[in-house]
Scaffold this motif. Structure first.
Motif, PDB file in Angstrom:
ATOM      1  N   ALA A  93       3.072  -7.124  -1.838  1.00 19.91           N
ATOM      2  CA  ALA A  93       3.385  -5.695  -1.842  1.00 19.91           C
ATOM      3  C   ALA A  93       2.404  -4.933  -0.959  1.00 19.91           C
ATOM      4  CB  ALA A  93       3.342  -5.150  -3.266  1.00 19.91           C
ATOM      5  N   THR A  94       2.864  -3.802  -0.429  1.00 16.26           N
ATOM      6  CA  THR A  94       2.026  -2.925   0.388  1.00 16.26           C
ATOM      7  C   THR A  94       1.472  -1.785  -0.446  1.00 16.26           C
ATOM      8  OG1 THR A  94       3.630  -3.347   2.165  1.00 16.26           O
ATOM      9  CG2 THR A  94       1.925  -1.679   2.575  1.00 16.26           C
ATOM     10  N   GLY A  95       2.323  -1.234  -1.296  1.00 23.80           N
ATOM     11  CA  GLY A  95       1.942  -0.116  -2.142  1.00 23.80           C
ATOM     12  C   GLY A  95       2.495  -0.309  -3.536  1.00 23.80           C
ATOM     13  N   ILE A  96       2.048   0.551  -4.449  1.00 25.53           N
ATOM     14  CA  ILE A  96       2.452   0.454  -5.857  1.00 25.53           C
ATOM     15  C   ILE A  96       3.048   1.786  -6.303  1.00 25.53           C
ATOM     16  CG2 ILE A  96       1.674   0.116  -8.223  1.00 25.53           C
ATOM     17  CD1 ILE A  96       1.603  -2.451  -6.573  1.00 25.53           C
ATOM     18  N   PHE A  97       4.200   1.703  -6.958  1.00 25.66           N
ATOM     19  CA  PHE A  97       4.922   2.868  -7.458  1.00 25.66           C
ATOM     20  C   PHE A  97       4.908   2.807  -8.983  1.00 25.66           C
ATOM     21  CE2 PHE A  97       9.472   4.847  -7.606  1.00 25.66           C
ATOM     22  CZ  PHE A  97       8.946   6.071  -7.990  1.00 25.66           C
ATOM     23  N   VAL A  98       4.335   3.834  -9.598  1.00 20.10           N
ATOM     24  CA  VAL A  98       4.279   3.885 -11.067  1.00 20.10           C
ATOM     25  C   VAL A  98       4.986   5.162 -11.532  1.00 20.10           C
ATOM     26  CG1 VAL A  98       2.836   3.764 -13.127  1.00 20.10           C
ATOM     27  CG2 VAL A  98       2.054   2.679 -11.002  1.00 20.10           C
ATOM     28  N   PRO A  99       6.304   5.095 -11.742  1.00 26.21           N
ATOM     29  CA  PRO A  99       7.011   6.270 -12.254  1.00 26.21           C
ATOM     30  C   PRO A  99       6.756   6.446 -13.742  1.00 26.21           C
ATOM     31  CG  PRO A  99       8.520   4.436 -12.044  1.00 26.21           C
ATOM     32  CD  PRO A  99       7.201   3.960 -11.498  1.00 26.21           C
ATOM     33  N   GLY A 100       6.992   7.655 -14.223  1.00 30.60           N
ATOM     34  CA  GLY A 100       6.894   7.902 -15.661  1.00 30.60           C
ATOM     35  C   GLY A 100       5.540   8.347 -16.135  1.00 30.60           C
ATOM     36  N   VAL A 101       4.596   8.572 -15.220  1.00 29.83           N
ATOM     37  CA  VAL A 101       3.273   9.042 -15.610  1.00 29.83           C
ATOM     38  C   VAL A 101       2.870  10.217 -14.739  1.00 29.83           C
ATOM     39  CG1 VAL A 101       2.149   7.311 -14.133  1.00 29.83           C
ATOM     40  CG2 VAL A 101       0.856   8.394 -15.962  1.00 29.83           C
ATOM     41  N   LEU A 102       2.436  11.313 -15.393  1.00 29.39           N
ATOM     42  CA  LEU A 102       1.993  12.505 -14.685  1.00 29.39           C
ATOM     43  C   LEU A 102       0.660  13.020 -15.218  1.00 29.39           C
ATOM     44  CD1 LEU A 102       5.402  14.425 -14.425  1.00 29.39           C
ATOM     45  CD2 LEU A 102       4.155  13.337 -12.544  1.00 29.39           C
ATOM     46  N   ASP A 103       0.185  12.436 -16.317  1.00 29.62           N
ATOM     47  CA  ASP A 103      -1.082  12.857 -16.901  1.00 29.62           C
ATOM     48  C   ASP A 103      -2.200  12.662 -15.881  1.00 29.62           C
ATOM     49  OD1 ASP A 103      -3.114  13.348 -19.031  1.00 29.62           O
ATOM     50  OD2 ASP A 103      -3.536  11.230 -18.650  1.00 29.62           O
ATOM     51  N   PRO A 104      -2.928  13.722 -15.527  1.00 22.25           N
ATOM     52  CA  PRO A 104      -3.945  13.615 -14.478  1.00 22.25           C
ATOM     53  C   PRO A 104      -4.987  12.536 -14.730  1.00 22.25           C
ATOM     54  CG  PRO A 104      -3.483  15.919 -14.918  1.00 22.25           C
ATOM     55  CD  PRO A 104      -2.761  15.131 -15.963  1.00 22.25           C
ATOM     56  N   ALA A 105      -5.411  12.371 -15.966  1.00 24.15           N
ATOM     57  CA  ALA A 105      -6.428  11.361 -16.260  1.00 24.15           C
ATOM     58  C   ALA A 105      -5.895   9.955 -15.990  1.00 24.15           C
ATOM     59  CB  ALA A 105      -6.884  11.485 -17.710  1.00 24.15           C
ATOM     60  N   THR A 106      -4.661   9.706 -16.411  1.00 25.25           N
ATOM     61  CA  THR A 106      -4.074   8.385 -16.191  1.00 25.25           C
ATOM     62  C   THR A 106      -3.819   8.141 -14.709  1.00 25.25           C
ATOM     63  OG1 THR A 106      -2.995   8.527 -18.359  1.00 25.25           O
ATOM     64  CG2 THR A 106      -2.187   6.848 -16.836  1.00 25.25           C
ATOM     65  N   VAL A 107      -3.302   9.153 -14.026  1.00 27.10           N
ATOM     66  CA  VAL A 107      -3.053   9.023 -12.595  1.00 27.10           C
ATOM     67  C   VAL A 107      -4.352   8.711 -11.853  1.00 27.10           C
ATOM     68  CG1 VAL A 107      -2.338  10.249 -10.504  1.00 27.10           C
ATOM     69  CG2 VAL A 107      -0.996  10.479 -12.608  1.00 27.10           C
ATOM     70  N   THR A 108      -5.425   9.372 -12.247  1.00 26.05           N
ATOM     71  CA  THR A 108      -6.725   9.120 -11.620  1.00 26.05           C
ATOM     72  C   THR A 108      -7.166   7.683 -11.820  1.00 26.05           C
ATOM     73  OG1 THR A 108      -7.406  11.428 -11.899  1.00 26.05           O
ATOM     74  CG2 THR A 108      -9.153   9.807 -11.595  1.00 26.05           C
ATOM     75  N   GLU A 109      -6.994   7.170 -13.040  1.00 24.63           N
ATOM     76  CA  GLU A 109      -7.381   5.785 -13.314  1.00 24.63           C
ATOM     77  C   GLU A 109      -6.516   4.802 -12.527  1.00 24.63           C
ATOM     78  OE1 GLU A 109     -10.023   4.647 -15.046  1.00 24.63           O
ATOM     79  OE2 GLU A 109     -10.550   6.773 -15.031  1.00 24.63           O
ATOM     80  N   LEU A 110      -5.249   5.117 -12.383  1.00 21.05           N
ATOM     81  CA  LEU A 110      -4.376   4.256 -11.596  1.00 21.05           C
ATOM     82  C   LEU A 110      -4.812   4.238 -10.132  1.00 21.05           C
ATOM     83  CD1 LEU A 110      -0.917   5.252 -13.103  1.00 21.05           C
ATOM     84  CD2 LEU A 110      -1.992   3.004 -13.272  1.00 21.05           C
ATOM     85  N   ALA A 111      -5.091   5.410  -9.600  1.00 20.83           N
ATOM     86  CA  ALA A 111      -5.498   5.493  -8.197  1.00 20.83           C
ATOM     87  C   ALA A 111      -6.809   4.750  -7.954  1.00 20.83           C
ATOM     88  CB  ALA A 111      -5.625   6.956  -7.779  1.00 20.83           C
ATOM     89  N   LYS A 112      -7.726   4.852  -8.917  1.00 21.41           N
ATOM     90  CA  LYS A 112      -9.015   4.164  -8.778  1.00 21.41           C
ATOM     91  C   LYS A 112      -8.864   2.650  -8.909  1.00 21.41           C
ATOM     92  CE  LYS A 112     -12.086   7.864 -10.483  1.00 21.41           C
ATOM     93  NZ  LYS A 112     -12.982   8.261 -11.598  1.00 21.41           N
ATOM     94  N   GLY A 113      -7.949   2.224  -9.778  1.00 17.75           N
ATOM     95  CA  GLY A 113      -7.852   0.809 -10.096  1.00 17.75           C
ATOM     96  C   GLY A 113      -6.898   0.014  -9.221  1.00 17.75           C
ATOM     97  N   ILE A 114      -6.128   0.693  -8.373  1.00 16.08           N
ATOM     98  CA  ILE A 114      -5.157   0.014  -7.514  1.00 16.08           C
ATOM     99  C   ILE A 114      -5.641   0.070  -6.075  1.00 16.08           C
ATOM    100  CG2 ILE A 114      -2.799   0.075  -6.615  1.00 16.08           C
ATOM    101  CD1 ILE A 114      -1.938   1.200  -9.349  1.00 16.08           C
ATOM    102  N   ASP A 115      -5.825  -1.083  -5.478  1.00 21.19           N
ATOM    103  CA  ASP A 115      -6.358  -1.175  -4.125  1.00 21.19           C
ATOM    104  C   ASP A 115      -5.235  -1.104  -3.091  1.00 21.19           C
ATOM    105  OD1 ASP A 115      -8.165  -1.450  -2.059  1.00 21.19           O
ATOM    106  OD2 ASP A 115      -8.246  -3.645  -2.207  1.00 21.19           O
ATOM    107  N   ALA A 116      -4.468  -0.012  -3.172  1.00 23.74           N
ATOM    108  CA  ALA A 116      -3.334   0.196  -2.273  1.00 23.74           C
ATOM    109  C   ALA A 116      -2.828   1.620  -2.501  1.00 23.74           C
ATOM    110  CB  ALA A 116      -2.225  -0.814  -2.557  1.00 23.74           C
TER     111      ALA A 116
END
Length: 273
Positions: A181-204
Motif C-alpha cells: 500500500a502507498t497510503g492508509i484510509f481510515v473512515p469512521g473516525v473524526l475525533d482529533p485525538a484519535t486522528v492525531t494518534e493515527l497520523a503519528k503511528g502510520i508511516d504513510a
C-alpha cells in the motif's frame, strides 16, 4: 495514446499531492458530468465513489457491481478529465488475489493512477495483505507507481474491542504498507485525538473520510492528515434532492427543491469540450 510512461508520471504527480501542509481534498464523483464539475472547480485530482458508481448503474454498493461495468465507468471518467483519477474498487472486484491483480491491470488500462481497496468487516487482514500484494505486483508489471490507498474499516464498522481498536488499526496499517500500500484510509473516525494518534503511528499519508460534522480540511491537516474525501456523501446529497423534488412535486405541487440547481446551459457547455 496514453503510455505507461505517461501514467507513471501522472501517478507520481498524484502521490505528490498528499501532504498534511495542504491535504488533498477529494469530492468524489460517480459519472462523467460530476467528474467534469469537480475538475472545473480547480480540483487537482478526481476520485470515484464506489457507492455512487454502483447506485448510478443500478447496483447496491458492496462488491455487487460487475468488474467490467466498474472499469468502463473509470475509463469514461479518465477520458473526460485531464487531472489524475483514482478509482474506488471496493474489495478488488475479485474472489482471490489473482483476480484483484486482473482488476488493477484493468484500472491501469482505463488510465487511472490510484485505487482505493478496502478490507471490510469480513476480510481477514492477512487476506487483505495478499490482495494488496497482488495489486502492487500488477502495477509493478506495468511500470506504474500506482497509488494504492488501503482502507481499514475498524472504526467505520466498529470492529473489535473499542479499547484496542487503535492498536488494531495501526497493526493493520503497518501490514498493509508492507504488502504494497502507498497510503492508509481510515473512515469512521473524526475525533482529533484519535486522528492525531493515527497520523503519528502510520508511516504513510493518512486519508480521513469527511462528513457534515467533520473538522475543516485545514484543521485535519494540522493533525497530520494528508488526504480527505467526501466518499458517498455527495452522491447521497444528490439523490436526496431527487427524492425531495419528487415528494414536493407530488404532495404540494411546488418546486422549491430545485432552487439551487446548476443551470442547464452551464452543464451542457461543460460536456461539450
Amino acid at each position: 495514446m496514453t503510455t505507461n510512461l505517461d501514467l507513471a508520471a501522472k501517478a507520481t504527480a498524484f502521490a505528490d499531492l498528499h501532504t498534511s501542509a495542504n491535504p488533498l481534498a477529494l469530492a468524489n464523483a460517480w459519472d462523467v458530468a460530476g467528474a467534469r464539475i469537480v475538475e472545473a472547480t480547480g480540483a487537482p485530482a478526481v476520485a470515484t465513489t464506489s457507492a455512487g458508481v454502483a447506485w448510478s448503474l443500478g447496483s447496491p454498493d458492496g462488491d455487487a457491481l460487475a468488474r467490467d461495468r466498474a472499469l468502463d465507468l473509470v475509463a469514461r471518467v479518465v477520458c473526460a478529465v485531464s487531472v489524475p483519477v483514482t478509482a474506488d474498487i471496493e474489495g478488488g472486484f475479485g474472489a482471490d488475489p489473482a483476480a484483484v491483480g486482473e482488476t488493477v491491470a484493468g484500472v491501469l488500462a482505463a488510465g487511472a493512477v490510484g485505487i482505493n481497496i478496502e478490507d471490510g468487516p469480513h476480510r481477514a487482514p492477512e487476506e487483505m495483505a495478499e490482495r494488496l500484494a497482488a495489486a502492487r505486483a500488477a502495477a509493478d508489471a506495468a511500470g506504474v507507481p500506482l497509488y494504492i490507498n488501503a482502507r481499514i474499516d475498524t472504526y467505520l464498522r466498529g470492529l473489535g474491542d473499542p479499547a484496542t481498536r487503535l492498536d488494531e488499526t495501526l497493526a493493520r496499517a503497518a501490514a498493509y504498507l508492507r504488502a504494497g500500500a502507498t497510503g492508509i484510509f481510515v473512515p469512521g473516525v473524526l475525533d482529533p485525538a484519535t486522528v492525531t494518534e493515527l497520523a503519528k503511528g502510520i508511516d504513510a499519508p493518512l486519508n480521513i473520510l469527511l462528513g457534515p460534522d467533520a473538522p475543516t480540511v485545514a484543521a485535519l491537516g494540522a493533525l497530520g492528515v494528508s488526504r480527505v474525501s467526501l466518499g458517498s456523501w455527495v452522491a447521497e446529497a444528490a439523490y436526496a434532492v431527487v427524492r425531495r423534488a419528487a415528494e414536493e412535486l407530488l404532495s404540494d405541487g411546488t418546486y422549491g427543491a430545485l432552487a439551487h440547481s446548476l443551470p442547464y446551459g452551464d452543464l451542457n457547455t461543460l460536456l461539450k469540450g
